[in-house]
Design an enzyme around this catalytic site. Structure first.
Site, PDB file in Angstrom:
ATOM      1  N   ASN A 211       0.884  -1.270  -0.170  1.00 30.58           N
ATOM      2  CA  ASN A 211       0.009   0.154   0.005  1.00 30.58           C
ATOM      3  C   ASN A 211       0.889   0.956  -0.106  1.00 30.58           C
ATOM      4  O   ASN A 211       0.713   2.141  -0.540  1.00 30.58           O
ATOM      5  CB  ASN A 211      -1.062  -0.082   1.282  1.00 30.58           C
ATOM      6  CG  ASN A 211      -2.340  -0.956   1.035  1.00 30.58           C
ATOM      7  OD1 ASN A 211      -2.372  -1.467  -0.209  1.00 30.58           O
ATOM      8  ND2 ASN A 211      -2.929  -1.040   1.902  1.00 30.58           N
ATOM      9  N   LEU A 253      -0.303   5.222 -11.869  1.00 27.37           N
ATOM     10  CA  LEU A 253       0.577   6.375 -12.388  1.00 27.37           C
ATOM     11  C   LEU A 253      -0.425   7.545 -12.814  1.00 27.37           C
ATOM     12  O   LEU A 253      -0.044   8.468 -13.429  1.00 27.37           O
ATOM     13  CB  LEU A 253       1.284   6.023 -13.907  1.00 27.37           C
ATOM     14  CG  LEU A 253       2.369   4.908 -13.499  1.00 27.37           C
ATOM     15  CD1 LEU A 253       3.060   4.663 -14.853  1.00 27.37           C
ATOM     16  CD2 LEU A 253       3.352   5.150 -12.600  1.00 27.37           C
ATOM     17  N   GLY A 256      -3.788  13.132 -10.034  1.00 27.98           N
ATOM     18  CA  GLY A 256      -4.998  13.669  -9.952  1.00 27.98           C
ATOM     19  C   GLY A 256      -5.375  14.625  -8.619  1.00 27.98           C
ATOM     20  O   GLY A 256      -4.316  15.218  -8.302  1.00 27.98           O
ATOM     21  N   CYS A 263      -7.335   2.956   3.132  1.00 22.78           N
ATOM     22  CA  CYS A 263      -6.083   2.184   3.171  1.00 22.78           C
ATOM     23  C   CYS A 263      -4.927   3.056   3.308  1.00 22.78           C
ATOM     24  O   CYS A 263      -4.018   2.941   4.034  1.00 22.78           O
ATOM     25  CB  CYS A 263      -6.049   0.720   2.258  1.00 22.78           C
ATOM     26  SG  CYS A 263      -6.994  -0.423   2.836  1.00 22.78           S
TER      27      CYS A 263
END
Ligand code: UDX
Length: 433
Positions: A211, A253, A256, A263
């Site tokens: 993560n 990738l 934004g 998480c």
């Protein structure tokens, strides 16, 4: 195999339903009796594609049932999955109180029964816990020789949770005890993918590392997007060109408004806190978090390059959940963007297919709409916050007719730039020339 799943949130419920679909006999346990009654009636209470349909099918087949009785679940099962929440505390570390309560209840139940030394059972920790926790739990249970502890982290993504559970890229089995491994191998026998058989600590680290690495990819691209915006490069084309290198890969990738959800924010802060507790500085991961937290403010600053005074303007936000196909608002970019726009003196209209009512409770001054077009009508500019299909695929001529100023800000780089431009609107993405 008879198994029980303790905790019926996103992870627990998906785990219960997916094991039922594999043909196991599953009892889902939750302390919330109202939730148990709802689940027994075939209602998930959350939005996750196909989950409610499959829950109803599995209930009808008798492959899954729900109960508030831990005893019932534990005594009937060879594998006891623990899927309770480990939310962040004020210092960023994981709160393990729910996990410890469940473990104490399991011990009590097993101790009080006559078969405590006879039935081999494995407690499988799916909750994301700090590295070392599973070994500590194993030491706590060392006096019960037939009760084993295994770490089996989940990697499911909200919005495709059931699919991810049934078609995982890998299954991580963190235990060195052969009996525990045998039970887990039997449970997952029908799933065709690589097994990573490793220690409990390695399994825990694989979950955090995965993560944290994905979050790092996103923040790296967001940083590169800021530079691309300043230099006139297009981050989408840059990402495409980079991703063709197999050492980099094409996934995660996407620049934004930053990552949200249950998480990435929680696990990156838990990992840096774990480092601090052990005297290991993690400056890279700290920056990853900082870039993510700053991204909405950077985005608003970009908006002001085109609409310098936001005060008195109405901005329409399309999509509010942290990602599409979920009703989850945890750490959603929308919840950072709304206050930033309100502070600028703008008013906000918004549309989300599932989250309007819950966001209304947090921001009563926002005007909520039933369609993207309604949110955009009469607004000065529109922002794509979450790339729901119904927010991405718009008739931009209709959008143009409703907007006061010709600006569309694409917070997810998901809109069709050409269609927007052809409709006579100005397209401004994240790091796109
Ligand atoms: C994540 C992990 O993918 C999963 O393996 C883990 O078990 C739980 O956390 P999830 O939070 O459901 O899953 O969503 P994910 O699809 O990973 O997206 C997380 C966030 O990153 C979203 O806010 C998404 O919009 C954002 N994101 C994702 C980007 O900003 N850019 C990308 O390229 C990809």
């Amino acid at each position: 195999m008879k198994i029980c799943v303790i905790g019926t949130g996103y992870v627990g419920l998906t785990t219960a339903v997916s094991f039922a679909m594999m043909g196991h006999d599953v009892i889902g346990i939750d302390i919330d009796q109202a939730k148990v009654a709802r689940l027994q009636a075939g209602e998930t209470g959350i939005y996750e594609p196909n989950l409610e349909d499959e829950l109803q099918k599995m209930l009808a087949l008798g492959n899954v049932s729900f109960s508030s009785s831990l005893e019932e679940g534990i005594l009937a099962s060879k594998a006891i999955f623990v899927c309770v929440g480990t939310p962040p505390q004020a210092d960023g570390s994981a709160d393990l109180s729910a996990l410890h309560q469940v473990l104490a209840a399991i011990r009590e139940t097993v101790e009080q029964t006559a078969d405590k030394a006879q039935t081999a059972r494995v407690i499988v920790i799916k909750s994301t816990v700090p590295v070392g926790t599973n070994d500590r739990i194993a030491r706590l249970f060392a006096d019960l020789p037939n009760l084993f502890i295994a770490s089996n982290p989940e990697f499911l993504r909200e919005g495709s949770a059931l699919h991810d559970s049934l078609h995982p890229a890998r299954i991580v089995l963190g235990t060195e005890e052969p009996q525990a491994l045998a039970i887990l191998e039997e449970l997952y026998a029908s799933i065709d993918c690589v097994r990573v058989k490793t220690t409990r600590a390695n399994a825990e680290m694989i979950k955090y590392g995965s993560n944290a690495f994905l979050a790092t990819k996103i923040s790296f691209m967001n940083e590169l997007a800021r530079l691309s915006a300043a230099l006139g490069a297009d981050i989408r084309e840059v990402a495409h060109g980079m991703g063709l290198d197999p050492r980099i890969g094409p996934y995660f990738l996407g620049a934004g408004l930053g990552y949200g959800g249950s998480c990435f924010p929680k696990d990156t802060s838990a990992l840096t806190e774990l480092g601090a507790q052990h005297g290991v500085q993690m400056p890279l991961l700290q920056q990853v978090q900082q870039i993510n937290e700053q991204q909405p403010a950077w985005f608003v600053a970009q908006m002001k390059r085109h609409v310098p005074v936001l005060a008195g303007r109405r901005i329409a936000l399309l999509g509010l959940s942290f990602k599409p196909k979920t009703d989850d608002l945890r750490e959603a970019a929308s919840l950072r963007l709304i206050p930033l726009l309100l502070q600028e003196g703008a008013s906000v209209s918004a549309y989300d297919p599932l989250c309007n009512e819950r966001v209304r409770q947090l921001f009563p001054d926002v005007q909520f709409a039933d369609t993207p077009y309604q949110a955009l009508a009469g607004a000065d500019a529109g922002v794509l916050v979450t790339e729901w299909e119904q927010c991405v695929n718009l008739d931009f001529a209709q959008v143009r007719a409703g907007l006061k100023l010709p600006f569309l800000f694409d917070g997810r780089n998901a809109w069709n730039k050409q269609a927007i431009t052809e409709a006579g609107l100005r397209y401004i993405g994240v790091g796109r020339s």
